[in-house]
Write a protein that holds these residues in place. Structure first.
Motif, PDB file in Angstrom:
ATOM      1  N   CYS A 107       0.875  -1.180   0.000  1.00  9.69           N
ATOM      2  CA  CYS A 107       0.000   0.000   0.000  1.00  9.69           C
ATOM      3  C   CYS A 107       0.905   1.221   0.000  1.00  9.69           C
ATOM      4  O   CYS A 107       1.968   1.204   0.611  1.00  9.69           O
ATOM      5  CB  CYS A 107      -0.870  -0.002   1.258  1.00  9.69           C
ATOM      6  N   MET A 109      -0.082   4.284   1.085  1.00  8.79           N
ATOM      7  CA  MET A 109      -0.595   5.362   1.931  1.00  8.79           C
ATOM      8  C   MET A 109       0.289   5.606   3.163  1.00  8.79           C
ATOM      9  O   MET A 109       0.214   6.670   3.763  1.00  8.79           O
ATOM     10  CB  MET A 109      -2.036   5.078   2.370  1.00  8.79           C
ATOM     11  N   GLY A 110       1.063   4.618   3.553  1.00  7.10           N
ATOM     12  CA  GLY A 110       2.088   4.830   4.580  1.00  7.10           C
ATOM     13  C   GLY A 110       1.600   5.168   5.988  1.00  7.10           C
ATOM     14  O   GLY A 110       2.278   5.908   6.714  1.00  7.10           O
ATOM     15  N   CYS A 111       0.466   4.630   6.421  1.00 10.58           N
ATOM     16  CA  CYS A 111      -0.010   4.893   7.784  1.00 10.58           C
ATOM     17  C   CYS A 111       1.008   4.330   8.797  1.00 10.58           C
ATOM     18  O   CYS A 111       1.510   3.221   8.616  1.00 10.58           O
ATOM     19  CB  CYS A 111      -1.375   4.269   8.008  1.00 10.58           C
ATOM     20  N   PHE A 113       0.885   3.064  11.702  1.00 11.37           N
ATOM     21  CA  PHE A 113       0.571   1.891  12.541  1.00 11.37           C
ATOM     22  C   PHE A 113       0.392   0.620  11.732  1.00 11.37           C
ATOM     23  O   PHE A 113       0.104  -0.439  12.276  1.00 11.37           O
ATOM     24  CB  PHE A 113      -0.730   2.159  13.303  1.00 11.37           C
ATOM     25  N   CYS A 114       0.517   0.701  10.404  1.00 11.48           N
ATOM     26  CA  CYS A 114       0.086  -0.415   9.557  1.00 11.48           C
ATOM     27  C   CYS A 114       1.262  -1.135   8.909  1.00 11.48           C
ATOM     28  O   CYS A 114       2.119  -0.510   8.287  1.00 11.48           O
ATOM     29  CB  CYS A 114      -0.863   0.102   8.483  1.00 11.48           C
ATOM     30  N   SER A 116       1.028  -3.283   6.420  1.00 11.89           N
ATOM     31  CA  SER A 116       0.859  -3.464   4.964  1.00 11.89           C
ATOM     32  C   SER A 116       1.579  -2.393   4.165  1.00 11.89           C
ATOM     33  O   SER A 116       2.005  -2.632   3.038  1.00 11.89           O
ATOM     34  CB  SER A 116      -0.619  -3.405   4.582  1.00 11.89           C
ATOM     35  N   GLY A 117       1.656  -1.200   4.750  1.00  9.23           N
ATOM     36  CA  GLY A 117       2.216  -0.089   3.977  1.00  9.23           C
ATOM     37  C   GLY A 117       3.718   0.079   4.160  1.00  9.23           C
ATOM     38  O   GLY A 117       4.320   0.968   3.559  1.00  9.23           O
ATOM     39  N   GLY A 159      -3.688  -2.951   1.275  1.00 10.32           N
ATOM     40  CA  GLY A 159      -4.054  -2.098   0.153  1.00 10.32           C
ATOM     41  C   GLY A 159      -5.164  -1.119   0.433  1.00 10.32           C
ATOM     42  O   GLY A 159      -5.937  -1.274   1.374  1.00 10.32           O
ATOM     43  N   GLU A 160      -5.209  -0.087  -0.391  1.00 15.58           N
ATOM     44  CA  GLU A 160      -6.231   0.953  -0.290  1.00 15.58           C
ATOM     45  C   GLU A 160      -7.159   0.789  -1.499  1.00 15.58           C
ATOM     46  O   GLU A 160      -6.780   1.124  -2.628  1.00 15.58           O
ATOM     47  CB  GLU A 160      -5.521   2.324  -0.273  1.00 15.58           C
ATOM     48  N   SER A 193      -8.873   4.738   3.719  1.00 13.66           N
ATOM     49  CA  SER A 193      -8.217   5.658   4.634  1.00 13.66           C
ATOM     50  C   SER A 193      -8.733   7.083   4.437  1.00 13.66           C
ATOM     51  O   SER A 193      -8.241   8.008   5.066  1.00 13.66           O
ATOM     52  CB  SER A 193      -6.708   5.589   4.427  1.00 13.66           C
TER      53      SER A 193
HETATM   54 FE1  SF4 Z   1      -3.053   2.871   5.686  1.00 17.65          FE
HETATM   55 FE2  SF4 Z   1      -4.948   1.075   4.974  1.00 17.65          FE
HETATM   56 FE3  SF4 Z   1      -2.739   1.385   3.496  1.00 17.65          FE
HETATM   57 FE4  SF4 Z   1      -2.530   0.276   5.865  1.00 17.65          FE
HETATM   58  S1  SF4 Z   1      -3.628  -0.547   4.140  1.00 17.65           S
HETATM   59  S2  SF4 Z   1      -1.155   1.859   5.011  1.00 17.65           S
HETATM   60  S3  SF4 Z   1      -4.099   1.395   7.027  1.00 17.65           S
HETATM   61  S4  SF4 Z   1      -4.317   2.930   3.859  1.00 17.65           S
END
Ligand code: SF4
Ligand code: SAH
Length: 348
Positions: A107, A109-111, A113-114, A116-117, A159-160, A193
Motif C-alpha cells: 500500500c 498510503m504509509g499509515c 501503525f500499519c 501493509s504499507g 491495500g487501499e 483511509s
Molecule cells: Fe493505511 Fe490502509 Fe494502506 Fe494500511 S492498508 S497503510 S491502514 S491505507
C-alpha cells in the motif's frame, strides 16, 4: 503476458468467446467463482480449455500457506502468478462468515501503525485476483455457489481499495453477479483511509456497498502524525464526503478508530470526535491497536479504551468495540506476510 480469466465479466467473456453460446460464458463465470483452474473446468469442451490455456494463467492465485486460529478464524497466504504474496482472512461470525480481502500488494498510503504499507506499493490487484481470494476460501470451507460458506466481504486486507478504484468496482460487480457468488452489495464493505475524491465517485456510481472510513483521529494535527493522507484531505473533508455518501446511498457510514496509547485515546479526543461526527447516521468501530514491530506505537489500556467508548455513548454517538480475532495467528494486516517472508529468507 498471460491474462486472468476471472477478470472477465459476462460481456467480456462473450466477446472473447465469439460465437460460443451464452451458457458457456456463464459456466466460466461460475467456475471462476468457485476458484477452479482451467483444467478443472471439466464441463467445457477440451478444445476450448486448451485454447484458453494458451492465453490465460491456469489459476489467478495459489494457496501458499494457511494458518488456523484457535478461535476459528484462519489466515490465508496466497501466491500470485508473478510470485507476489497477499493475504486474506476468514472470520467466523454467528450471523455468517466474513472474508477480509486484499486489494493491492502492499500500500502506498504509509499509515504509521500499519504493516501493509511499510514496504510501499508493489502493484494493484486485478478484480479477478480479489474475487479468487473469496472463491478459494469459500471452497476451502466447503461452500458452493448456492450454499456459501462466506456471507460477508470486507476490503480490509492489504491495500487501499479506492487507490485501485476501477478494479475494486469491477470486483464488486463480479462478486455480486448472480452467475457467480451472488454476494449482495449490502454485505460488502469497502474500507478506505479517506480518499475523498474516491468516496464521492463511489457515492455517484450507483453502487450500494457499505463504506468504512479509517479516521483514527478527531482532528488534523493528530491525524497527520499517523496518516500521511491527512495532508491531502482534512478531517472535515473526510466527514463531508461520508455525509455525501449517506445522502446518495442511504447507507450508514462506519468510522474505524484504532486506539493508540497517548496518541488518540484521551477523553478530550473522544469529546472532539463526537463533536465532529454529530448530525448524520453513522457508527464508530473502535479497535485496540495491533502493535506492529518497529512502529513504536502501543495499544491503549483497557481502562482508557472503556472511558473513550463511554464518552462517545454519553454523547449519543453509536459506537462498539470490534472483536479482535486471530491474535494467535498475527491478526493485524500485513503481519503474517512479513513474518512468512522473514522465515522463508532465513531458510535460504
Ligand atoms: Fe493505511 Fe490502509 Fe494502506 Fe494500511 S492498508 S497503510 S491502514 S491505507
Ligand atoms: N486501506 C484501507 C483498508 C485496509 S486497512 C484502510 O486503511 O481503511 C483495514 C483497517 O485496518 C483500517 O481501518 C486500518 O486503519 C486498520 N489497521 C491497519 N493496521 C492496523 C493496526 N496495526 N492496528 C489496528 N488497526 C489497523
Amino acid at each position: 503476458m498471460n491474462k486472468i480469466l476471472a477478470d472477465y465479466d459476462i460481456n467480456e467473456l462473450l466477446g472473447l468467446l465469439c460465437g460460443q453460446p451464452k451458457y458457456i460464458a456463464k459456466q466460466i463465470l461460475s467456475f471462476c467463482a468457485r476458484g477452479a483452474d482451467i483444467d478443472g473446468m471439466t464441463s467445457l469442451p477440451k478444445k476450448l480449455r486448451d485454447e484458453l490455456k494458451l492465453e490465460f494463467f491456469e489459476k489467478p492465485l495459489y494457496k501458499a500457506e494457511i494458518f488456523n486460529s484457535k478461535d476459528g478464524s484462519a489466515k490465508f497466504l496466497f501466491k500470485l502468478n508473478d510470485g507476489n504474496l497477499i493475504e486474506s482472512v476468514f472470520l467466523p461470525n454467528n450471523y455468517g462468515n466474513t472474508v477480509c480481502v486484499s486489494s493491492q500488494v502492499g500500500c502506498r498510503m504509509g499509515c504509521a501503525f500499519c504493516a501493509s504499507g511499510m514496504d510501499g506499493l508493489a502493484r494493484n490487484l486485478s478484480a479477478g485476483e480479489m474475487l479468487s481470494q473469496v472463491a478459494l476460501i469459500n471452497s476451502h470451507f466447503g461452500g458452493s455457489l448456492k450454499e456459501r460458506a462466506v456471507s460477508n466481504i470486507v476490503m480490509m486486507g492489504s491495500g487501499e481499495p479506492l487507490d485501485n478504484y476501477d478494479n475494486t468496482l469491477k470486483f464488486v460487480n463480479l462478486i455480486s453477479s448472480p452467475d457467480g457468488l451472488n454476494v449482495s452489495e449490502r454485505n460488502i464493505s469497502v474500507s478506505t483511509s479517506g480518499l475523498c475524491d474516491g468516496i464521492v465517485k463511489l457515492a455517484e456510481s450507483g453502487h450500494n456497498v457499505t463504506l468504512s472510513i479509517s479516521l483514527h483521529a478527531p482532528n488534523d494535527d493528530i491525524r497527520k502524525q499517523i496518516m500521511p493522507i491527512a495532508k491531502r484531505y482534512t478531517v472535515k473533508e473526510v466527514v463531508g464526503s461520508a455525509k455525501y455518501y449517506f445522502e446518495k446511498t442511504g447507507r450508514r457510514v462506519i468510522f474505524e478508530y484504532s486506539l493508540i496509547k497517548g496518541v488518540n485515546d484521551s477523553l478530550e479526543c473522544a469529546k472532539e470526535l463526537s463533536e465532529l461526527l454529530k448530525g448524520f447516521p453513522l457508527h464508530v468501530n473502535l479497535i485496540n491497536l495491533n502493535p506492529v514491530k518497529d512502529a513504536g506505537l502501543k495499544p491503549s489500556g483497557k481502562d482508557r479504551a472503556g472511558l473513550f467508548l463511554a464518552e462517545l455513548e454519553k454523547k449519543n454517538v453509536s459506537a462498539t468495540f470490534r472483536r479482535s480475532l486471530g491474535s494467535d495467528i498475527e491478526g493485524a494486516c500485513g503481519q503474517l506476510k512479513r513474518k512468512y517472508l522473514k522465515e522463508v529468507s532465513h531458510d535460504h
